[in-house]
Every structure is written in structure tokens, then in C-alpha cells.
Write an enzyme that holds these catalytic residues in place. Structure first.
Site, PDB file in Angstrom:
ATOM      1  N   HIS A 113       3.464   2.050  11.527  1.00  0.00           N
ATOM      2  CA  HIS A 113       2.351   1.841  12.463  1.00  0.00           C
ATOM      3  C   HIS A 113       2.226   2.948  13.501  1.00  0.00           C
ATOM      4  O   HIS A 113       1.279   2.973  14.272  1.00  0.00           O
ATOM      5  CB  HIS A 113       2.543   0.518  13.217  1.00  0.00           C
ATOM      6  CG  HIS A 113       2.709  -0.640  12.303  1.00  0.00           C
ATOM      7  ND1 HIS A 113       3.913  -1.265  12.089  1.00  0.00           N
ATOM      8  CD2 HIS A 113       1.824  -1.276  11.518  1.00  0.00           C
ATOM      9  CE1 HIS A 113       3.758  -2.237  11.223  1.00  0.00           C
ATOM     10  NE2 HIS A 113       2.507  -2.274  10.853  1.00  0.00           N
ATOM     11  N   HIS A 125      -0.809  -5.308  18.826  1.00  0.00           N
ATOM     12  CA  HIS A 125      -0.251  -4.764  17.587  1.00  0.00           C
ATOM     13  C   HIS A 125       0.318  -3.357  17.819  1.00  0.00           C
ATOM     14  O   HIS A 125      -0.257  -2.554  18.552  1.00  0.00           O
ATOM     15  CB  HIS A 125      -1.343  -4.724  16.507  1.00  0.00           C
ATOM     16  CG  HIS A 125      -0.794  -4.503  15.132  1.00  0.00           C
ATOM     17  ND1 HIS A 125      -0.444  -3.254  14.674  1.00  0.00           N
ATOM     18  CD2 HIS A 125      -0.513  -5.359  14.131  1.00  0.00           C
ATOM     19  CE1 HIS A 125       0.019  -3.353  13.441  1.00  0.00           C
ATOM     20  NE2 HIS A 125      -0.003  -4.629  13.092  1.00  0.00           N
ATOM     21  N   GLU A 147       0.369  -0.779  15.991  1.00  0.00           N
ATOM     22  CA  GLU A 147      -0.517   0.338  15.625  1.00  0.00           C
ATOM     23  C   GLU A 147      -1.499   0.636  16.754  1.00  0.00           C
ATOM     24  O   GLU A 147      -1.727   1.799  17.110  1.00  0.00           O
ATOM     25  CB  GLU A 147      -1.286   0.004  14.331  1.00  0.00           C
ATOM     26  CG  GLU A 147      -2.200   1.155  13.916  1.00  0.00           C
ATOM     27  CD  GLU A 147      -3.104   0.793  12.750  1.00  0.00           C
ATOM     28  OE1 GLU A 147      -2.663   0.068  11.834  1.00  0.00           O
ATOM     29  OE2 GLU A 147      -4.260   1.242  12.749  1.00  0.00           O
ATOM     30  N   CYS A 167       2.210   6.144   8.820  1.00  0.00           N
ATOM     31  CA  CYS A 167       1.294   6.305   7.682  1.00  0.00           C
ATOM     32  C   CYS A 167       0.292   7.430   7.973  1.00  0.00           C
ATOM     33  O   CYS A 167      -0.257   7.498   9.091  1.00  0.00           O
ATOM     34  CB  CYS A 167       0.556   4.989   7.443  1.00  0.00           C
ATOM     35  SG  CYS A 167      -0.703   5.147   6.172  1.00  0.00           S
ATOM     36  N   CYS A 178       0.849  -1.193   0.000  1.00  0.00           N
ATOM     37  CA  CYS A 178       0.000   0.000   0.000  1.00  0.00           C
ATOM     38  C   CYS A 178       0.889   1.248   0.000  1.00  0.00           C
ATOM     39  O   CYS A 178       2.100   1.153   0.235  1.00  0.00           O
ATOM     40  CB  CYS A 178      -0.875  -0.008   1.242  1.00  0.00           C
ATOM     41  SG  CYS A 178       0.131   0.001   2.739  1.00  0.00           S
TER      42      CYS A 178
HETATM   43  S1  SF4 Z   1      -2.818   2.303   7.377  1.00  0.00           S
HETATM   44 FE1  SF4 Z   1      -1.375   0.610   7.118  1.00  0.00          FE
HETATM   45  S2  SF4 Z   1      -2.327  -0.668   5.526  1.00  0.00           S
HETATM   46 FE2  SF4 Z   1      -3.356   1.312   5.443  1.00  0.00          FE
HETATM   47  S3  SF4 Z   1      -2.272   2.530   3.908  1.00  0.00           S
HETATM   48 FE3  SF4 Z   1      -1.321   2.969   5.882  1.00  0.00          FE
HETATM   49  S4  SF4 Z   1       0.381   1.524   6.095  1.00  0.00           S
HETATM   50 FE4  SF4 Z   1      -0.971   0.767   4.472  1.00  0.00          FE
END
Ligand code: SF4
Length: 237
Positions: free
Chosen positions: A72, A122, A124, A94, A12
Site C-alpha cells: 500500500h 486506509h 494506501e 505496488c 493481483c
Molecule cells: S493497487 Fe493494490 S489491488 Fe491494484 S494491483 Fe496494486 S496491490 Fe493489487
């Protein structure tokens, strides 16, 4: 044999972005530490380590060093500690995860209790909790809703880990709704995950076998495997 590649197969944008930030950091000439792997993919993490970026499990004295924050994300306190230790922070979180951080800060400031639907261990989810002042309640599954912890809560602000299964999240939210005077749900499952999950749902009907290629430690890979069908062949690594 005909092989149909999923239209949305591959990394992604959040992962691609984190990789390119990590590589750019490695070229600065400074020592770079990353707390855990930059993304949950062994090959990528190995390649990044080969550029000289060091994986650490706890903060070291950071003067003159860069601390790379993985895709994350990380909790606020950890980032503050890293700054105190002298690290320059390079944030590869991200943007979709950052948006979840923003949402939980907003909810807490309005007096809501934060509930996160996701995997408690996790990174995240830990990073999301690390953006709250009063902590959050994590719900991992419909079968394991911690009802006792919910009884005194009147206003709930619910987010989901970005790679959760939408159907599972919807069922949990439906079960929670009658419990609170007010419940606000933010569908924070990211767009790349939603698109992939939809595609993977449709593919088993058109193919004899499904092969999911990814890391065993990737929540996203695991979810795609579950959604496609528990009895499919999973090729990991
Ligand atoms: S939240 Fe995680 S899975 Fe979604 S775009 Fe960002 S890195 Fe990729």
C-alpha cells in the site's frame, strides 16, 4: 452443485510482487521489519512472519535492518525517518500505487489542491497523503463530502484509492465538478480491481449464490462484496 470460479479470482500482481519481495528480504540474513502487514491478508502476513520478518507498529533503531514497505506504500516523511534511523528500505509498494504518488506530486507542483476519494484510515490513502506537502482532502462517500473545506479551492486534482468502486467514484466526481473552476480527475483505480469489479457485477445474474473469499481487513474484498450484492453470503478468512 456447480461452482463457477471467477476468471480473475486470486491475488493481483501487486500483492504477488509484494509477497515475493518480502520472501526475498527474509532470505538476506538481515533482520527485516515490516510496518504493519505487507498485504491485507492474514494468512499471507502470518506466513511471512513465520520466515522471521517482524511486524512493527513504530520505527525502531534500524542499523543493519531492512524496513519492508508494504504494497500500500508509505509517506515520504516516514521513509525519511526510517533512513535516518539506519534502516535499509526495501520497497514493495505496488507500482500502481506509486503511480498515484507521482500524480499527486505532479498536481501539487502545479498548484492544485489534492483530493483523494477513498477510505481515510486506509494505509494506501495515508501513504498518498504522505506524498503531498500541503495535505489532501479525503472524500469517503457521496453522503460525506466535506463541502465546507472545498469552498476556497479553485483548482482540484482528484485521484482515487486504487481499490475504490468505480461507480461510486464517478458519482462523487460528478458532484464535485460544478464546485471548482478547474477539476482534473485521474482514474487511479487499478486495472486488476476494475476487471474484478466488472466480473463480480455480472456473476450474480448467472449464479444462485456468490461467495467472496478474502480477508475482512482487505478493502478489495470488502468492495467486491458490496458490488456483488449486500445480501450475498460472504465467506471471509
Ligand atoms: S493497487 Fe493494490 S489491488 Fe491494484 S494491483 Fe496494486 S496491490 Fe493489487
Amino acid at each position: 452443485m456447480k461452482i463457477n470460479l471467477a476468471k480473475h479470482a486470486g491475488f493481483c500482481f501487486g500483492v504477488k510482487r509484494a509477497i515475493s519481495i518480502a520472501l526475498a528480504s527474509s532470505r538476506t540474513g538481515r533482520k527485516v521489519h515490516m510496518l504493519g502487514d505487507i498485504v491485507h491478508n492474514e494468512d499471507v502476513a502470518r506466513q511471512i512472519r513465520k520466515t522471521g520478518v517482524k511486524k512493527i507498529t513504530r520505527l525502531a533503531p534500524g542499523k543493519g535492518k531492512i524496513l519492508l514497505v508494504r504494497a500500500h506504500g508509505a509517506g515520504i516523511r516516514l521513509l525519511e525517518q526510517a533512513s535516518c534511523k539506519g534502516y535499509a528500505i526495501v520497497d514493495a509498494t505496488c507500482p500502481m500505487v506509486k503511480e498515484i504518488h507521482r500524480i499527486v506530486i505532479d498536481g501539487e507542483s502545479q498548484g492544485y489542491k489534492i483530493i483523494v476519494i477513498g477510505d481515510n484510515k486506509h494505509d494506501e490513502v495515508q501513504g498518498i497523503i504522505g506524498h503531498t506537502k500541503n495535505g489532501a482532502i479525503v472524500i469517503e462517500s457521496l453522503q460525506n463530502i466535506p463541502w465546507a473545506k472545498l469552498t476556497k479551492i479553485k483548482k482540484a486534482w482528484v485521484v482515487a484509492q486504487s481499490t475504490q468502486n468505480m461507480e461510486k467514484v464517478a458519482k462523487i466526481v460528478a458532484a464535485l465538478k460544478p464546485c471548482f473552476r478547474e477539476l482534473k480527475f485521474f482514474n487511479t483505480i487499478c486495472r486488476p480491481t476494475r476487471v474484478k469489479q466488472q466480473e463480480i457485477k455480472d456473476m450474480p445474474a448467472k449464479n444462485d449464490v456468490m461467495i467472496i473469499i478474502g480477508s475482512k481487513n482487505s478493502a478489495n474484498t470488502r468492495r467486491l462484496y458490496e458490488i456483488s450484492n449486500p445480501s450475498i453470503t460472504a465467506l471471509t478468512g
